[in-house]
Design a protein around this motif. Structure first.
Motif, mmCIF file in Angstrom:
data_model
loop_
_atom_site.group_PDB
_atom_site.id
_atom_site.type_symbol
_atom_site.label_atom_id
_atom_site.label_comp_id
_atom_site.label_asym_id
_atom_site.label_seq_id
_atom_site.Cartn_x
_atom_site.Cartn_y
_atom_site.Cartn_z
ATOM 1 N N LYS A 298 -0.353 -5.176 -28.079
ATOM 2 C CA LYS A 298 -0.104 -5.931 -26.853
ATOM 3 C C LYS A 298 0.259 -4.973 -25.720
ATOM 4 N N TRP A 299 -0.189 -5.369 -24.530
ATOM 5 C CA TRP A 299 0.037 -4.574 -23.328
ATOM 6 C C TRP A 299 0.526 -5.484 -22.212
ATOM 7 N N MET A 300 1.316 -4.924 -21.328
ATOM 8 C CA MET A 300 1.872 -5.708 -20.232
ATOM 9 C C MET A 300 1.828 -4.895 -18.944
ATOM 10 N N ARG A 301 1.479 -5.599 -17.864
ATOM 11 C CA ARG A 301 1.615 -5.042 -16.517
ATOM 12 C C ARG A 301 2.522 -5.959 -15.704
ATOM 13 N N LEU A 302 3.552 -5.414 -15.088
ATOM 14 C CA LEU A 302 4.354 -6.151 -14.112
ATOM 15 C C LEU A 302 3.934 -5.628 -12.749
ATOM 16 N N ASN A 303 3.351 -6.519 -11.932
ATOM 17 C CA ASN A 303 2.722 -6.047 -10.697
ATOM 18 C C ASN A 303 3.597 -6.271 -9.476
ATOM 19 N N ALA A 304 3.177 -5.694 -8.381
ATOM 20 C CA ALA A 304 3.859 -5.879 -7.096
ATOM 21 C C ALA A 304 2.913 -6.519 -6.096
ATOM 22 N N ASN A 305 1.942 -7.273 -6.601
ATOM 23 C CA ASN A 305 0.951 -7.939 -5.755
ATOM 24 C C ASN A 305 1.058 -9.440 -5.915
ATOM 25 N N GLN A 306 0.552 -10.189 -4.939
ATOM 26 C CA GLN A 306 0.348 -11.616 -5.143
ATOM 27 C C GLN A 306 -0.703 -11.772 -6.234
ATOM 28 N N GLU A 307 -0.572 -12.805 -7.077
ATOM 29 C CA GLU A 307 -1.356 -12.877 -8.305
ATOM 30 C C GLU A 307 -2.852 -12.871 -8.072
ATOM 31 N N TRP A 308 -3.354 -13.596 -7.056
ATOM 32 C CA TRP A 308 -4.806 -13.655 -6.849
ATOM 33 C C TRP A 308 -5.337 -12.325 -6.332
ATOM 34 N N TYR A 309 -4.573 -11.695 -5.451
ATOM 35 C CA TYR A 309 -4.978 -10.384 -4.942
ATOM 36 C C TYR A 309 -5.056 -9.385 -6.086
ATOM 37 N N ASP A 310 -4.102 -9.464 -7.011
ATOM 38 C CA ASP A 310 -4.086 -8.566 -8.153
ATOM 39 C C ASP A 310 -5.225 -8.882 -9.115
ATOM 40 N N GLN A 311 -5.455 -10.173 -9.372
ATOM 41 C CA GLN A 311 -6.427 -10.575 -10.379
ATOM 42 C C GLN A 311 -7.853 -10.145 -10.015
ATOM 43 N N TYR A 312 -8.219 -10.290 -8.740
ATOM 44 C CA TYR A 312 -9.602 -10.006 -8.337
ATOM 45 C C TYR A 312 -9.780 -8.626 -7.712
ATOM 46 N N ASN A 313 -8.723 -7.837 -7.731
ATOM 47 C CA ASN A 313 -8.837 -6.459 -7.292
ATOM 48 C C ASN A 313 -9.783 -5.718 -8.247
ATOM 49 N N PRO A 314 -10.792 -5.023 -7.743
ATOM 50 C CA PRO A 314 -11.737 -4.323 -8.634
ATOM 51 C C PRO A 314 -11.052 -3.382 -9.628
ATOM 52 N N GLU A 315 -9.947 -2.756 -9.231
ATOM 53 C CA GLU A 315 -9.235 -1.875 -10.155
ATOM 54 C C GLU A 315 -8.678 -2.663 -11.344
ATOM 55 N N SER A 316 -8.162 -3.863 -11.077
ATOM 56 C CA SER A 316 -7.634 -4.694 -12.161
ATOM 57 C C SER A 316 -8.747 -5.130 -13.098
ATOM 58 N N GLU A 317 -9.888 -5.526 -12.538
ATOM 59 C CA GLU A 317 -11.003 -5.976 -13.366
ATOM 60 C C GLU A 317 -11.518 -4.843 -14.258
ATOM 61 N N GLU A 318 -11.598 -3.647 -13.713
ATOM 62 C CA GLU A 318 -12.051 -2.508 -14.515
ATOM 63 C C GLU A 318 -11.067 -2.219 -15.643
ATOM 64 N N ASP A 319 -9.785 -2.374 -15.366
ATOM 65 C CA ASP A 319 -8.765 -2.107 -16.368
ATOM 66 C C ASP A 319 -8.857 -3.105 -17.515
ATOM 67 N N VAL A 320 -8.918 -4.398 -17.181
ATOM 68 C CA VAL A 320 -8.962 -5.408 -18.234
ATOM 69 C C VAL A 320 -10.290 -5.357 -18.988
ATOM 70 N N LEU A 321 -11.349 -4.894 -18.335
ATOM 71 C CA LEU A 321 -12.638 -4.756 -19.020
ATOM 72 C C LEU A 321 -12.534 -3.778 -20.190
ATOM 73 N N LYS A 322 -11.785 -2.692 -20.031
ATOM 74 C CA LYS A 322 -11.618 -1.735 -21.125
ATOM 75 C C LYS A 322 -10.962 -2.408 -22.330
ATOM 76 N N PHE A 323 -9.941 -3.230 -22.053
ATOM 77 C CA PHE A 323 -9.268 -3.978 -23.121
ATOM 78 C C PHE A 323 -10.241 -4.923 -23.811
#
Length: 574
Positions: A298-323
């Motif tokens: 299990k992995w966890m990220r605690l972010n400093a972004n509003q959730e939608w901005y974080d969710q659709y950020n290309p960097e976030s998508e690339e990260d979760v794609l590896k998982f």
């Protein structure tokens, strides 16, 4: 043995149902297949992200459930993919009709318009060989049955959908649950049943206890936001009315609400958990979900972004794609070398500065829980207990008092805080308490957390958070004092959890000890700045028209045998 009614719950629960919202006049229904070519842009909804590959959209595919009800799903495939594919399931009652505009502050160039609200972006994941599954759950749209809110029925339905998806000829037999808010909340319940073909979950900001984290936090019924959500549902039958159920049985915890508290310890599937470090709704539930689930991977990220901005950020998508590639495609990548816990520390008051830290566990290693005692004499806080007993009062309905201390050295506040107070009600037999820990500058001015965001979207981001997601100025908590009994099994030294199963009213002159959990946060404090703690009889965050039980006067006692304090998580800066 309990008798189960046709709605899936024991009859003695006496669940409240009401007609669901009517289907839109232009609602279309029936199987349909459309091929959208590469480069398609859904500009009619304001999206600017072109499809990077041809996709096939199949609408209103029927899926039978174990009790004979039929729900309908939409599928989005990469059109020219030749191999069996894994699937991402976006499970929520928000409706599957597409296209939709980007939510809130999401830049339109990040959003294709083919995205179910708060779900996975097909323009990204189809291009990487995933099938997107968008269900209308039981009771939503033309799906059969009555709409249910989390708990056992929605969990069983999700289990059935997962196994149906895995049995399709295009499937490689591996599925993941994906998405934010409700799409995350339902993952905890469905994953706890351990469906054989569920390979991973990606809960993005999802509370895990409907009563404690949403409808009655602190034991104080607060259904306004949920009423807003319920008003958005539509279908042809009825809906479970949780906003009214929380007012039944005097609003106390019972078997019905226990069913809507996810059994995290039963979850064993690999998990990628995102925790909202800015807003208030999902933070505690998501962090507790990660802490308590039994998954070894299990992995966890605690972010400093509003959730939608974080969710659709290309960097976030690339990260979760590896998982997802690692667990759903068994791709040999370096995902398992990722730190188990990654924290974006909010540098409140210092615009543009970003701090990211990595840890091996949650709560994070190296945490020291420091007690700061309240001193009425000068409205201060200190690590030293006051030597004299004292008290301070405020008007119960609108009043508040604050205590402040100066930060002696730089540190990170990461994790769980709590307030331990000795309180007395004057002119009433109950109290609703609201508490808040804030970061202030050296002059004592509150420093409001700001989300990490593109400069040209920062105001739009804040508008969305303040209007919908309730950004908190600090770590907040609340408690109805008559419901102060602690759950000894769930509570820990750093997070009190209450049973909310009985009332213990106050007698005249009685002083009682209460523990109030604070929303998990990640803030950086610098030497010379101040920590301010406020306790009051109203929601200090300005939550809305919340009805309290308050009247008369509240007294806070400090010193000697009634040494009230706050406990904060201090993590050294290395």
């Amino acid at each position: 043995m309990q008798n189960i009614n046709e709605k899936g719950y024991p009859e003695e629960w006496d669940v409240v149902y009401e007609p669901i919202g009517a289907l839109p006049e232009n609602y279309e229904f029936g199987f349909k297949e459309i091929r959208y070519p590469k480069g398609t842009v859904f500009s009619e909804v304001g999206s600017k992200k072109p499809l990077p590959c041809d996709v096939i959209f199949q609408r209103d595919v029927p899926v039978p459930l174990r009790d004979g009800a039929v729900i309908y799903i939409d599928l989005i495939f990469p059109a020219d993919y030749k191999e069996a594919m894994p699937a991402l399931i976006n499970y929520s009652p928000y409706g599957k009709t597409l296209p939709l505009p980007a939510p809130g502050n999401v830049p339109p160039e990040w959003h294709s318009g083919l995205v179910k609200f708060e779900g996975a972006e097909p323009a990204f994941f189809c291009d990487h060989g995933y099938v997107i599954v968008n269900p209308d759950p039981r009771g939503i749209g033309m799906s059969g049955g009555n709409m249910c809110s989390l708990g056992r029925q929605e969990a069983r339905d999700g289990y059935d959908l997962i196994e149906w998806v895995a049995s399709q000829k295009w499937s490689n037999g591996r599925t993941a649950l994906y998405g934010a808010s409700w799409l995350a909340m339902t993952q905890w319940f469905q994953a706890a049943l351990n469906p054989p073909h569920l390979s991973a979950i990606v809960p993005w900001n999802g509370l895990s206890d409907f009563y404690r984290h949403s409808l009655a936090p602190g034991g104080i019924p607060d259904s306004g936001f949920n009423q807003h959500i319920e008003a958005s549902f539509y279908g042809k039958n009825q809906m479970e009315k949780t906003s009214k159920m929380v007012l039944e049985n005097h609003g106390l915890m019972n078997e019905y609400w226990d069913d809507k508290s996810a059994k995290m310890e039963q979850i064993t599937v690999p998990a990628y958990v995102v925790v909202d470090g800015i807003a208030t709704l999902h933070t505690t539930g998501a962090a507790e979900g990660y802490r308590r689930l039994s998954s070894r991977e299990k992995w966890m990220r605690l972010n400093a972004n509003q959730e939608w901005y974080d969710q659709y950020n290309p960097e976030s998508e690339e990260d979760v794609l590896k998982f997802l590639d690692y667990y759903l495609k068994q791709k040999a990548n370096e995902w398992t070398q990722t730190s188990p816990v990654r924290i974006d520390v909010n540098v409140v008051g210092r615009t543009g500065e970003k701090v990211s830290r990595e840890f091996q566990q949650w709560p994070v290693e190296g945490t020291v829980y420091k007690k700061l005692y309240l001193d009425v004499a000068d409205a201060s806080m200190s690590e030293d207990e006051p030597t004299q007993a004292a008290e301070v009062s405020y008007e119960a309905e609108t009043g508040e008092v604050s205590f402040t201390c100066e930060v002696p050295e730089d540190f990170d506040y990461i994790g769980y805080g709590k307030a331990v107070l000795y309180v007395e009600a004057v002119g009433n037999d109950n109290m609703d308490l609201f508490v808040l820990v804030e970061k202030c500058d050296a002059e004592g001015n509150a420093q409001k957390p700001m989300p990490v965001c593109r400069e040209d979207y920062i105001q739009k981001c804040m508008d969305v958070i303040e209007g919908i997601c309730e950004v908190s100025p600090g770590a907040a908590g609340r408690l109805r004092v008559s419901r102060r009994e602690l759950d000894q099994q769930l509570s820990t030294p750093f997070i009190p959890v209450h049973t909310f199963k009985k009332e213990e009213y106050l007698r005249p002159g009685e002083i009682v000890r209460v523990e109030i959990p604070l929303t998990p946060r990640a803030y950086r404090f610098y030497k010379g700045e101040k920590i301010r703690f406020t306790v009051g009889g109203h929601d200090i965050k300005v939550h809305g028209n919340l009805q309290t039980c308050n009247k008369g006067t509240h007294r806070i006692h400090t010193g000697t045998k009634t040494a009230s304090y706050i406990q904060i998580p201090v993590v050294p800066i290395r």
